[in-house]
Design a protein around this motif. Structure first.
Motif, mmCIF file in Angstrom:
data_model
loop_
_atom_site.group_PDB
_atom_site.id
_atom_site.type_symbol
_atom_site.label_atom_id
_atom_site.label_comp_id
_atom_site.label_asym_id
_atom_site.label_seq_id
_atom_site.Cartn_x
_atom_site.Cartn_y
_atom_site.Cartn_z
ATOM 1 N N SER A 399 40.683 48.460 35.850
ATOM 2 C CA SER A 399 39.613 49.409 36.221
ATOM 3 C C SER A 399 39.947 49.646 37.728
ATOM 4 C CB SER A 399 38.244 48.753 36.091
ATOM 5 O OG SER A 399 37.788 48.374 34.945
ATOM 6 N N TRP A 400 39.657 50.991 38.334
ATOM 7 C CA TRP A 400 39.770 51.309 39.473
ATOM 8 C C TRP A 400 39.046 50.194 40.314
ATOM 9 C CZ3 TRP A 400 41.479 56.399 40.793
ATOM 10 C CH2 TRP A 400 41.330 56.656 41.845
ATOM 11 N N GLY A 401 39.832 49.694 41.666
ATOM 12 C CA GLY A 401 39.381 48.824 42.324
ATOM 13 C C GLY A 401 39.511 47.220 42.152
ATOM 14 N N TYR A 402 40.567 47.203 41.013
ATOM 15 C CA TYR A 402 40.826 45.612 40.741
ATOM 16 C C TYR A 402 41.903 45.325 41.819
ATOM 17 C CZ TYR A 402 38.953 45.127 36.003
ATOM 18 O OH TYR A 402 38.046 44.791 34.647
ATOM 19 N N SER A 403 41.643 44.067 42.122
ATOM 20 C CA SER A 403 42.816 43.668 43.305
ATOM 21 C C SER A 403 43.916 43.210 42.564
ATOM 22 C CB SER A 403 42.174 42.451 43.925
ATOM 23 O OG SER A 403 42.006 41.413 42.838
ATOM 24 N N VAL A 404 45.107 43.594 43.375
ATOM 25 C CA VAL A 404 46.655 43.553 43.039
ATOM 26 C C VAL A 404 47.284 42.451 43.706
ATOM 27 C CG1 VAL A 404 48.492 45.091 42.815
ATOM 28 C CG2 VAL A 404 46.426 45.908 41.946
ATOM 29 N N LYS A 405 48.356 41.846 43.109
ATOM 30 C CA LYS A 405 49.003 40.998 43.865
ATOM 31 C C LYS A 405 50.172 41.569 44.547
ATOM 32 C CE LYS A 405 51.931 36.937 43.349
ATOM 33 N NZ LYS A 405 52.683 36.145 42.272
ATOM 34 N N GLN A 406 50.931 42.404 43.958
ATOM 35 C CA GLN A 406 52.060 42.987 44.626
ATOM 36 C C GLN A 406 52.329 44.150 44.069
ATOM 37 O OE1 GLN A 406 54.202 39.454 42.948
ATOM 38 N NE2 GLN A 406 55.528 40.920 41.800
#
Length: 604
Positions: A399-406
């Motif tokens: 989903s748009w806005g999910y946090s991402v590690k790398q």
């Protein structure tokens, strides 16, 4: 203020030419007219014991202590347990500069090898170099020769320049000398393992080697690139066993690899789900072939077994979905390790598609018939895309806005070169830049910078590249894995990503099937970029990029006859590249390719 009456210097290095030798030099120098002896104390924390190796004492050898042993455990039950032999010069507790000497030096050696014979031979070599006074000079000559064959430097941005030189130094330090016959064991994210359990990735080899460190090294040194490929070939049987254990065909390269290629990851979920490693390995083989056209690596060198074995794995790993008439890959961990057991990771599916396409191409080159399924899956594998927002979601359900590690989906543009419009490329960068963990692994921001350079926005790229400097620890330009200084020490993966951002970003170099593309662009705070020793089809090239012009000079390297090259600008101008003659043109995109006598040449 009392002036010091002596100077003490300690020098430590792994010998560049003799890879099995570690050296410590101690130097004492007297100042003034004092005639008193100068004594210093040395403390050593070294203990001749290990949690991993059952060491035994052996007779002293030429003044050196000698221990040897086998690793306590093997990678697999009943597997090999390598021997380790260590011969070292005992470190004295005190060193004294006599009153009648102005200076003196002491040298301590460590020879490390897998057999008694090899360890003694290495120790003998070190003693011989000491006797002739050539120990450190030979080390320095080897480094000078290496720097002569490859360098990347900028003018006008000293902090950036120091970082680039540091990255090249640490990466090359982790590879054997180009001319050395050496059993290469791959490169871990932190180089040689530093510390105990759960520190610095145990010295294991991950995708970091093939995706993050390899591309820059391969662009300068095909022999070192081939060493990486040969390491993977050496783990074929382990990769085959990994696939079989999981119920699949072909090859499944280990998420964490060591000697045998059997997965040594301590957590099964990563070993089972981070399957993008297969495509990462094949991409390295593909880049090597496009840079060298060395088919022997794929024949006698068994590279074809790697490429085709991975293709067979993808065939057995995908599932057909009749509802959307596409192949899916389910239950994976993408490069973004915040998410587990997801379906259709966009990077995993795209790198699988790329490796299948190269497998088909390689069949044609070797006069083999590719199984039709390979091309069918490459054509019909699902590449997640949001047609409304016009960007690539990381996986089904993202989903748009999910946090991402790398860096994950942003890698579709580079290195995967997935076809997309500039608008989609821009959207991918903007979407993921906003949600990427600011304390994630160090290689990430370099990939964002590279993406913005592709789009012609050098100043935006430079701001993102600046984020990488938080990971560089002074005074030796050592990288930490995370910006807060935590994580792996001397994080080679971060260095590899940073180096690619400049080497492939500022030049626009793209290693493609029939040419080396370029699209130079440097930011305002950089006056010039100098890249020396770029290797393509047996040629060495030096590049100088300024804001207005680009100069290219080809020079011969080695004894093999290189392919004749020409430079083709996007404006249509074609210029033959003659060894020893520099070509200068206004900064613009183009490509380097084999000389085609059917084209006319115009002066620039």
């Amino acid at each position: 203020m009392v002036e010091p009456h002596f100077e003490y210097t300690q020098v430590l290095y792994a010998h560049r030419q003799q890879s099995n030798l570690l050296v410590m030099e101690v130097h004492l120098k007297r100042f003034g007219s004092s005639s008193k002896p100068i004594t210093i104390q040395l403390e050593s924390s070294f203990k001749s014991q290990s949690d991993d190796i059952d060491f035994q004492n052996a007779p002293d050898y030429k003044g050196g202590r000698h221990i040897f042993g086998q690793t306590i455990s093997s990678e697999i039950p009943g597997g090999i347990r390598p021997f380790v032999h260590l011969i070292w010069t005992p470190v004295a507790s005190t060193l004294t500069l006599p009153p009648d000497q102005s200076q003196s030096s002491w040298v301590f050696l460590v020879a490390l090898a897998g057999s008694d014979e090899s360890a003694k031979s290495c120790f003998d070599t070190g003693l011989g170099l000491i006797d002739t006074g050539d120990l450190r000079p030979s080390h320095m000559r080897s480094w000078a020769e290496l720097w002569k064959g490859s360098s990347i430097e900028v003018v006008g941005a000293e902090t950036l320049n120091r970082a680039l030189i540091g990255c090249m130094f640490y990466l090359l330090s982790s590879f054997p000398s180009p001319s050395e016959e050496f059993a290469f064991g791959g490169v871990s994210p932190g180089g040689l393992s530093n510390g105990s359990i759960d520190e610095d990735y145990h010295g294991h080899v991950f995708w970091d080697q093939d995706t993050w460190m390899y591309p820059s090294v391969a662009l300068f040194y095909p022999s070192l690139a081939r060493a990486v490929l040969e390491y993977r070939v050496g783990t074929l049987e382990g990769a085959r066993a990994n696939a079989q254990q999981m119920g699949y065909k072909g090859l499944k390269f280990a998420w964490e690899s060591a000697v045998t290629g059997h997965d040594v990851c301590p957590e099964d979920i990563y070993a089972q789900q981070e399957i993008h490693i297969n495509g990462d390995v094949v991409l390295a083989f593909q880049q090597y072939f496009y840079l060298t056209q060395d088919l022997e690596m794929f024949k006698e060198g068994r590279g074809s077994e790697v490429v085709w074995g991975v293709a067979d794995y993808w065939v057995s790993r995908v599932t057909w979905d009749p509802s959307d008439q596409q192949y899916h890959i389910k239950g994976v961990i993408p490069p973004d390790e915040y998410y587990f057991t997801v379906d259709n990771s966009v990077f995993t599916n795209a790198v699988a598609q790329s490796s299948l396409q190269f497998a088909v191409e390689l069949c044609g080159l070797l006069a083999q018939t590719a199984p039709p399924k390979w091309q069918d899956i490459a054509d019909k594998i699902k590449i997640p895309f949001d047609p409304e927002r016009k960007y690539h979601p990381e996986f089904d359900g993202f989903s748009w806005g999910y946090s991402v590690k790398q860096a994950d989906a942003v890698l579709l543009g580079y290195p995967l070169a997935l076809p997309m419009t500039p608008e989609v490329r821009r959207n991918d960068l903007q979407v993921y830049e906003a949600v990427t963990d600011p304390f994630g692994p160090a290689m990430t921001w370099g990939m964002f910078a590279l993406g913005w350079l592709e789009l012609g926005e050098s100043e935006k790229a430079q701001k993102l590249l600046q984020k990488c400097f938080r990971n560089i620890q002074t005074p030796f330009q050592v990288w930490s894995e995370s910006a807060d200084g935590s994580g792996c020490v001397n994080f080679l993966t971060g260095m590899g990503g940073f180096l690619q951002a400049v080497l492939f970003g500022y030049t626009g170099f793209r290693v493609q099937k029939e040419h080396l593309a370029f699209a130079p662009l440097i930011p305002q705070d950089v006056d010039a970029l100098s890249v020396k020793g770029v290797t393509y089809l047996g040629n060495k090239m030096d590049w100088l990029v300024t804001s207005a012009e680009v100069s290219v000079e080809v020079w011969k390297s080695g004894s093999k006859e290189p392919s004749a090259l020409e430079l083709v600008l996007n404006t249509g101008t074609t210029i033959p590249l003659i060894p020893g003659q520099s070509v200068t043109f206004l900064r613009q995109p183009g490509q380097i390719r084999k000389l085609n006598s059917g084209f006319s040449c115009w002066p620039v």
